[in-house]
Design an enzyme around this catalytic site. Sequence first.
Site, PDB file in Angstrom:
ATOM      1  N   GLU B 104       0.832  -1.211   0.000  1.00 14.97           N
ATOM      2  CA  GLU B 104       0.000   0.000   0.000  1.00 14.97           C
ATOM      3  C   GLU B 104       0.864   1.257   0.000  1.00 14.97           C
ATOM      4  O   GLU B 104       0.545   2.243  -0.643  1.00 14.97           O
ATOM      5  CB  GLU B 104      -0.935   0.011   1.226  1.00 14.97           C
ATOM      6  N   HIS B 319       3.115  -9.703  -9.680  1.00 14.05           N
ATOM      7  CA  HIS B 319       4.562  -9.939  -9.712  1.00 14.05           C
ATOM      8  C   HIS B 319       5.285  -8.906  -8.855  1.00 14.05           C
ATOM      9  O   HIS B 319       6.120  -9.231  -8.015  1.00 14.05           O
ATOM     10  CB  HIS B 319       5.081  -9.881 -11.152  1.00 14.05           C
TER      11      HIS B 319
END
Lengths: 361, 426
Positions: B104, B319
């Site tokens: 985040e 990824h």
Amino acid sequence: MAFSISFYSPSILMSSVKVFKRSLSTTRMLANKQMTVRDALNSAMDEEMERDERVYILGEEVALYDGAYKVSRGLYKKYGESRVIDTPITEIGFAGIAVGSAMAGLRPICEFMTFNFSMQAIDQVINSAAKTFYMSAGRVNVPIVFRGPNGAASGVAAQHSQCFGAWYSQCPGLKVISPYNSEDAKGLLKAAIRDPDPVVFLENELLYGNQYPITDEVLDKDFVLPIGKAKIERKGDHITLVAHSKGVELALDAAKELSAIGIEAEVINLRSLRPLDINTIIQSVVKTNHIISVEQGWPYAGIGSEISAQIMESEAFYHLDAPVIRVTGADVPMPYTKSLEIAALPQPNDIVETAKKILGV
Amino acid sequence: MMYSKITVRRLIDLKFLKKYYKFSSTMPVNVDKSIYPGIKKIDYTSKLNIDEPPMNTVPIFRILKNNGEITNNCNSIIIPENNELLKMYKSMVLLSIMDKLLYESQRQGRISFYMTNEGEEAIQIGSAAGLNFNDMVYGQYRESGILLYRGFTPEQFMNQCFGNIDDIGKGRQMPVHYGSKNLNFVTISSPLTTQLPQAVGTAFSFKQLKNNRCTIVYFGEGAASEGDAHAAFNFASTLDCPIIFFCRNNGYAISTPAHEQYRGDGIVSHGSGYGIATIRVDGNDIIAVYNAILKAREYVMNNTRPLILEAMTYRLGHHSTSDDSTAYRSKDEIKNWSNESPIKRLKQFLKTKDLWNDQLDSEYTKETKKQLMQTFTIASKKNKPNWKEMFNDVYYEIPEHLLTQMNSLEDHLSKYSDHYPKDCGV
């Protein structure tokens, strides 16, 4: 090896050993101690392996075959298969093995059969060997010597005849050495093996078999040369010729010709391309006010370009009476045919003509 | 590069070649074994066959079922002590909470880059628990759990991601490129797969130094396509190195699915070609991973040989923060795999052993989140490394030209310090 025929009388020989040493490289007429570059490299590795059991050699054909150019001759027999290791044919593989084993406490000497093949392994050399000390915040150093023949040999064309001096010198974290004669080869290879940083050691195939006079000091097992110090091979007041490796020989040959017409050239053997001993070059330019760089590699972003730029940024600039000129290999891949190969490489005459031009004679 | 080498060979003095061939001709001729230097045993046939590669699939070693029960017929497996099991579980949970927080923070622009470990926690924690502490670890980039398990603190992770003054990497490396010499974890290297030949080199050193250590190197199934991987397998095998090649076969190399990466039976299929032993394990089953590592370690140490360990798993996260995986895989696929979560599976197992319950779980999660938030805030506000660190560690001893630049910058900064930020030692 063939014995060259000498037309010089012994008295001239003794007084001019330095200038004539190459043409006499294989004669046995001299009483002075002589050593080939190959033997100098070999004894440097031998002595360092004797001194420090962490030192080992790996590469293609280095063990049973004694090395493609016989530089590791006899070492397999003396130190055995755990310290002289033949590897499968993958440059990126054994360069990576060298990096990993250096990180873990060994001191590998990684032989590339020629530096042309090191391109396959360049990621390991640049991205790992050169940068790991910095990236690990100074916790993991990578003491490796990557060595092998570099630059133009004879009749082996584009993919075997490239100088990688400028390529490797561009990368911070690497030290790059380019020896000329036997003294350089021995003293600098020993220094490279003892160095805590990764060192690229660029030998020259055409010089391997050349004999050069050496002193007892050079034969001593504690003889090492400082990395980053150039050597003035010949003193002169009129013009500076700065060169490395085979280029030193060309510069010395040119200096001899220039001397015949009253021009005394100072020849600087760089020995180390990174760190570059710019101070020795500056001091020489302050004295001679003229400088030519000589290298067999390409001109574009070459060693001569770097020297030229550093002169511009230094006090030496104000001492120049003429622009810095680079004498280099032609800006083409190396052609095979003999006549073209000669044309693609700098010759002593190119240096002589350039010197005459910038001196206005 | 063989062609070029032949050219070079041609240049070598004939005298040496004679010596070489003399050597070749004295090779032992043993009909019981083989007259061909390239194979071990001879078996002639009059049938001209094309041998298709084997069609079978190597089975996956698994101990824990999804409901946390132990599979029937599991013999001679080792279940870690209760306190170790709890440490394993808590580490997995902590890792996943820290991942969410740092992911985040990248989305908010507070750090430049991040890579999560979601779905692969069991591989990391299970293998860390099974290794000896002084075994050298080479990670790829998705192995934070190993460092965590060895004692790298959340504070250290966050200091690295922010590149602040307490980052032991001195702010040199991009986020998630952790390293710790004390914890025997080599600094992460961005170019894919360079760690494999290096890990073999380290294992070779350990063998030479006879220090009873081995190396483990982690990589994805995509990385196994790089030439470095094949060089590393071959070198480890020919040099007899004590190394575990740990492949995290997580289904995707960024967006490329594993079935486009190779045509054989996964990464274990390389084993036979290189003469290397293999194990295939369920990467979402931490007890299986733990046991596989114990066995693999014993094998590489006892035989001084390499081993390829392939853990089958699924990369649940993107990824990296530069990727949005919903562009190439369905949400349903991701959802199905989230039911296979290795954390859930271990939690079920701990419940069956009465070591854990939902209340303990929510308490631990809440407390961990709170502590990690505090750590995060502190790390984000710390000063940056001293500007002088830019010049250090390029070489063992600082070279003159860098020293000159450092001194010149120091003069400049002392004259104009008002114009520079205060958080970098000016």
